[in-house]
Design a protein around this motif. Structure first.
Motif, PDB file in Angstrom:
ATOM      1  N   UNK A 179       0.836  -1.199   0.000  1.00 33.49           N
ATOM      2  CA  UNK A 179       0.000   0.000   0.000  1.00 33.49           C
ATOM      3  C   UNK A 179       0.876   1.256   0.000  1.00 33.49           C
ATOM      4  N   UNK A 180       1.880   1.279   0.866  1.00 26.88           N
ATOM      5  CA  UNK A 180       2.743   2.456   0.964  1.00 26.88           C
ATOM      6  C   UNK A 180       3.541   2.645  -0.326  1.00 26.88           C
ATOM      7  N   UNK A 181       4.108   1.564  -0.862  1.00 27.47           N
ATOM      8  CA  UNK A 181       4.903   1.665  -2.089  1.00 27.47           C
ATOM      9  C   UNK A 181       4.046   2.119  -3.264  1.00 27.47           C
ATOM     10  N   UNK A 182       2.848   1.550  -3.409  1.00 28.77           N
ATOM     11  CA  UNK A 182       1.958   1.923  -4.514  1.00 28.77           C
ATOM     12  C   UNK A 182       1.527   3.375  -4.406  1.00 28.77           C
ATOM     13  N   UNK A 183       1.169   3.798  -3.199  1.00 27.49           N
ATOM     14  CA  UNK A 183       0.730   5.175  -3.003  1.00 27.49           C
ATOM     15  C   UNK A 183       1.858   6.161  -3.280  1.00 27.49           C
ATOM     16  N   UNK A 184       3.070   5.805  -2.876  1.00 23.16           N
ATOM     17  CA  UNK A 184       4.209   6.690  -3.080  1.00 23.16           C
ATOM     18  C   UNK A 184       4.517   6.859  -4.572  1.00 23.16           C
ATOM     19  N   UNK A 185       4.543   5.759  -5.305  1.00 26.52           N
ATOM     20  CA  UNK A 185       4.794   5.847  -6.734  1.00 26.52           C
ATOM     21  C   UNK A 185       3.650   6.563  -7.451  1.00 26.52           C
ATOM     22  N   UNK A 186       2.412   6.307  -7.022  1.00 23.59           N
ATOM     23  CA  UNK A 186       1.268   6.986  -7.636  1.00 23.59           C
ATOM     24  C   UNK A 186       1.367   8.492  -7.439  1.00 23.59           C
ATOM     25  N   UNK A 187       1.820   8.909  -6.267  1.00 23.69           N
ATOM     26  CA  UNK A 187       1.961  10.340  -5.988  1.00 23.69           C
ATOM     27  C   UNK A 187       2.964  10.980  -6.944  1.00 23.69           C
ATOM     28  N   UNK A 188       4.120  10.371  -7.106  1.00 28.35           N
ATOM     29  CA  UNK A 188       5.150  10.958  -7.966  1.00 28.35           C
ATOM     30  C   UNK A 188       4.764  10.884  -9.440  1.00 28.35           C
ATOM     31  N   UNK A 189       4.163   9.767  -9.844  1.00 26.66           N
ATOM     32  CA  UNK A 189       3.733   9.660 -11.235  1.00 26.66           C
ATOM     33  C   UNK A 189       2.639  10.673 -11.571  1.00 26.66           C
ATOM     34  N   UNK A 190       1.766  10.928 -10.599  1.00 27.37           N
ATOM     35  CA  UNK A 190       0.641  11.822 -10.843  1.00 27.37           C
ATOM     36  C   UNK A 190       0.959  13.291 -10.698  1.00 27.37           C
ATOM     37  N   UNK A 191       2.067  13.646 -10.030  1.00 24.90           N
ATOM     38  CA  UNK A 191       2.343  15.049  -9.738  1.00 24.90           C
ATOM     39  C   UNK A 191       3.622  15.584 -10.367  1.00 24.90           C
ATOM     40  N   UNK A 288      -0.760   5.502 -12.932  1.00 25.25           N
ATOM     41  CA  UNK A 288      -1.152   6.170 -11.683  1.00 25.25           C
ATOM     42  C   UNK A 288      -2.499   5.659 -11.186  1.00 25.25           C
ATOM     43  N   UNK A 289      -3.477   5.587 -12.092  1.00 26.80           N
ATOM     44  CA  UNK A 289      -4.805   5.133 -11.682  1.00 26.80           C
ATOM     45  C   UNK A 289      -4.762   3.686 -11.213  1.00 26.80           C
ATOM     46  N   UNK A 290      -4.031   2.842 -11.935  1.00 26.31           N
ATOM     47  CA  UNK A 290      -4.006   1.437 -11.553  1.00 26.31           C
ATOM     48  C   UNK A 290      -3.295   1.236 -10.215  1.00 26.31           C
ATOM     49  N   UNK A 291      -2.245   2.007  -9.946  1.00 29.81           N
ATOM     50  CA  UNK A 291      -1.567   1.903  -8.651  1.00 29.81           C
ATOM     51  C   UNK A 291      -2.508   2.285  -7.515  1.00 29.81           C
ATOM     52  N   UNK A 292      -3.370   3.273  -7.743  1.00 25.12           N
ATOM     53  CA  UNK A 292      -4.345   3.652  -6.724  1.00 25.12           C
ATOM     54  C   UNK A 292      -5.400   2.568  -6.542  1.00 25.12           C
ATOM     55  N   UNK A 293      -5.819   1.942  -7.661  1.00 20.60           N
ATOM     56  CA  UNK A 293      -6.742   0.806  -7.561  1.00 20.60           C
ATOM     57  C   UNK A 293      -6.098  -0.320  -6.765  1.00 20.60           C
ATOM     58  N   UNK A 294      -4.825  -0.558  -7.036  1.00 19.90           N
ATOM     59  CA  UNK A 294      -4.094  -1.618  -6.334  1.00 19.90           C
ATOM     60  C   UNK A 294      -3.994  -1.334  -4.846  1.00 19.90           C
ATOM     61  N   UNK A 295      -3.656  -0.104  -4.485  1.00 20.75           N
ATOM     62  CA  UNK A 295      -3.548   0.252  -3.075  1.00 20.75           C
ATOM     63  C   UNK A 295      -4.886   0.123  -2.363  1.00 20.75           C
ATOM     64  N   UNK A 296      -5.972   0.539  -3.035  1.00 21.56           N
ATOM     65  CA  UNK A 296      -7.306   0.431  -2.440  1.00 21.56           C
ATOM     66  C   UNK A 296      -7.718  -1.017  -2.268  1.00 21.56           C
ATOM     67  N   UNK A 297      -7.478  -1.835  -3.303  1.00 22.93           N
ATOM     68  CA  UNK A 297      -7.826  -3.249  -3.212  1.00 22.93           C
ATOM     69  C   UNK A 297      -7.011  -3.953  -2.138  1.00 22.93           C
ATOM     70  N   UNK A 298      -5.788  -3.477  -1.909  1.00 21.95           N
ATOM     71  CA  UNK A 298      -4.947  -4.092  -0.878  1.00 21.95           C
ATOM     72  C   UNK A 298      -5.542  -3.918   0.513  1.00 21.95           C
ATOM     73  N   UNK A 299      -6.314  -2.844   0.721  1.00 22.22           N
ATOM     74  CA  UNK A 299      -7.014  -2.691   2.001  1.00 22.22           C
ATOM     75  C   UNK A 299      -8.037  -3.823   2.183  1.00 22.22           C
ATOM     76  N   UNK A 300      -8.699  -4.212   1.095  1.00 21.03           N
ATOM     77  CA  UNK A 300      -9.600  -5.367   1.161  1.00 21.03           C
ATOM     78  C   UNK A 300      -8.810  -6.623   1.520  1.00 21.03           C
TER      79      UNK A 300
END
Length: 439
Positions: A179-191, A288-300
């Motif tokens: 979750x942390x790795x996906x969110x971190x990469x999503x942040x940099x890819x998106x910004x 970016x979108x898929x990494x966020x989907x992955x991080x969200x699904x990982x909470x499940x």
């Protein structure tokens, strides 16, 4: 002369100077922190293998081939891991577990942060490929040395009626790291612009990984000097043994233990690494979108890991692992169609896959460890863990992407099905051995 390892260990021991007993929950916290740090390193590299290395290290070929080359180097760590276990078990026997953990995590942090300074192919040519391979092997050797025995300790001191619950706690660290790795990469890819991301943005998560390893080292040393651990270590139950002696005594159990969680570990990469590569290479969707989907699904997946502990305590860990393997086999029949179904299909695929992964992965650790004799349990469990990841996960992204790119997504489902079959066969063979031993 006082070494850094002995200083860290002494400081950690002082935290327990006034404690009469350490509860299993406290051990679990140390295990979760340690696992989260390992898997954060793991996923940072895995994500970079898809979105960074094909362009940085393999720009001389097309994107698909570059990703396949990246996944080939990705597997080097899993090949090196058993050798790391052998190396650092020797360090532990001669210099103690504090020296082993400190040197292993230092190697892991150094190898990881060195990747952050990696130049491009345009700067130094093919040398960058050799450097990436060397740093990846360094990570694998270090992972072999990070085995601290805290998971076996947790299983030993946990209440018998709640073994399933405590068995799943260490597995939470893997999904937290993802979750942390996906969110971190999503942040940099998106910004960041593409130029900034490939210049410096992708390097930042590797620096973060080094810092996390420092925290994890102290957390592990703190747990490793608990009275329970010291007592079991001194009695021989958690004492490292020679690899040759361990294989000679427990070779059959190690082999069964390596194949028992194969479906889980195959699914692990089929849901975390391979989908990202497929979406990145064969769809118009931004990573970016898929990494966020992955991080969200990982909470499940986290919720499913918790559920696995409660269910396992009711029906048994091995039975749950067998049922999970059957469910993974069924899932493999329609998973490719979901992944090819656009954003909605990808989301459903990820949520279902992480739910299955959470249930199975939550109980996959050391499912046959109770078969090992106390003398060899520590070393045999480490080797079993290494081989399970090698057979089940090391080549999964490479094989799945290679098969899918040539034969379509259905081939990835067939690959996942083969892992489920191996798990069911290993569990069945293990049951026969137990029945034969008890008769």
């Amino acid at each position: 002369m006082t070494t850094p390892a002995s200083t860290f260990e002494r400081d950690a021991a002082q935290l327990h100077a006034h404690e009469e007993h350490v509860q299993p929950g406290e051990i679990a916290v140390g295990v979760v922190i340690g696992r989260a740090s390992e898997f954060f390193d793991f996923f940072v590299y895995a994500i970079a293998s898809v979105v960074v290395f094909p362009k940085l290290v393999f720009p001389f070929t097309d994107a698909l081939t570059g990703t396949l080359y990246s996944f080939a180097i990705f597997a080097f760590a899993f090949i090196a891991r058993p050798f790391g276990t052998a190396l650092f078990m020797t360090v532990e026997r001669h210099y103690g577990r504090g020296a082993k953990l400190t040197s292993a995590l230092f190697l892991l942090g150094t190898s990881t942060v060195a990747i952050a300074f990696l130049p491009s192919y345009e700067d130094i040519g093919a040398t960058v490929i050799w450097l990436l391979a060397a740093f990846r092997i360094g990570q694998g050797l270090a992972w072999g040395g990070t085995w601290d025995g805290l998971a076996p300790l947790l299983a030993i001191i946990a209440p018998e009626a709640r073994r399933g619950w405590y068995a799943m706690l260490p597995q939470l660290g893997a999904l937290i790291g993802l979750i942390v790795a996906s969110a971190l990469f999503a942040f940099f890819l998106g910004n960041l612009s593409a130029e900034d991301f490939f210049s410096w943005g992708w390097r930042y998560p590797f620096f973060v990984a080094f810092a996390i390893n420092v925290v994890a080292l102290f957390a592990r040393l703190r747990m490793a000097v608990t009275p329970e651990y010291v007592e079991l270590f001194e009695s021989g139950d958690l004492e490292p043994q020679r690899i040759s002696d361990t294989v000679k005594s427990e070779g059959r159990g190690i082999l069964i233990g390596a194949f028992a969680p194969l479906a889980t570990f195959a699914l692990f990469h089929m849901v975390t690494v391979f989908p990202l590569s497929w979406v990145f290479l064969f769809t118009e969707e931004r990573p970016t979108r898929f990494l966020l989907i992955e991080a969200t699904a990982a909470f499940c997946g986290l919720l499913a890991v918790f559920a696995s502990g409660m269910v396992a305590d009711r029906i048994g860990r091995r039975r749950l692992l067998g049922v999970s393997a059957v469910a993974i086999a069924v899932f493999s029949g329609f998973a490719p169609q979901l992944l090819a179904g656009g954003v909605v299909g990808e989301t459903v695929f990820m949520v279902l896959a992480f739910a299955l992964l959470g249930v199975s992965f939550g109980q996959s650790s050391g499912v046959v460890a109770s078969n090992f004799s106390p003398k060899f349990r520590y070393t045999a469990s480490a080797l079993t863990n290494d081989l399970a990841w090698l057979f089940g996960a090391g080549f999964a992204p490479l094989a799945a992407l290679l098969l899918s790119s040539h034969f379509g997504l259905l081939a990835s489902g067939a690959y996942l099905l083969s892992g489920a079959v191996c798990t069911l066969l290993a569990l069945r063979f293990n049951n026969r051995l137990e029945l034969a031993a008890s008769s």
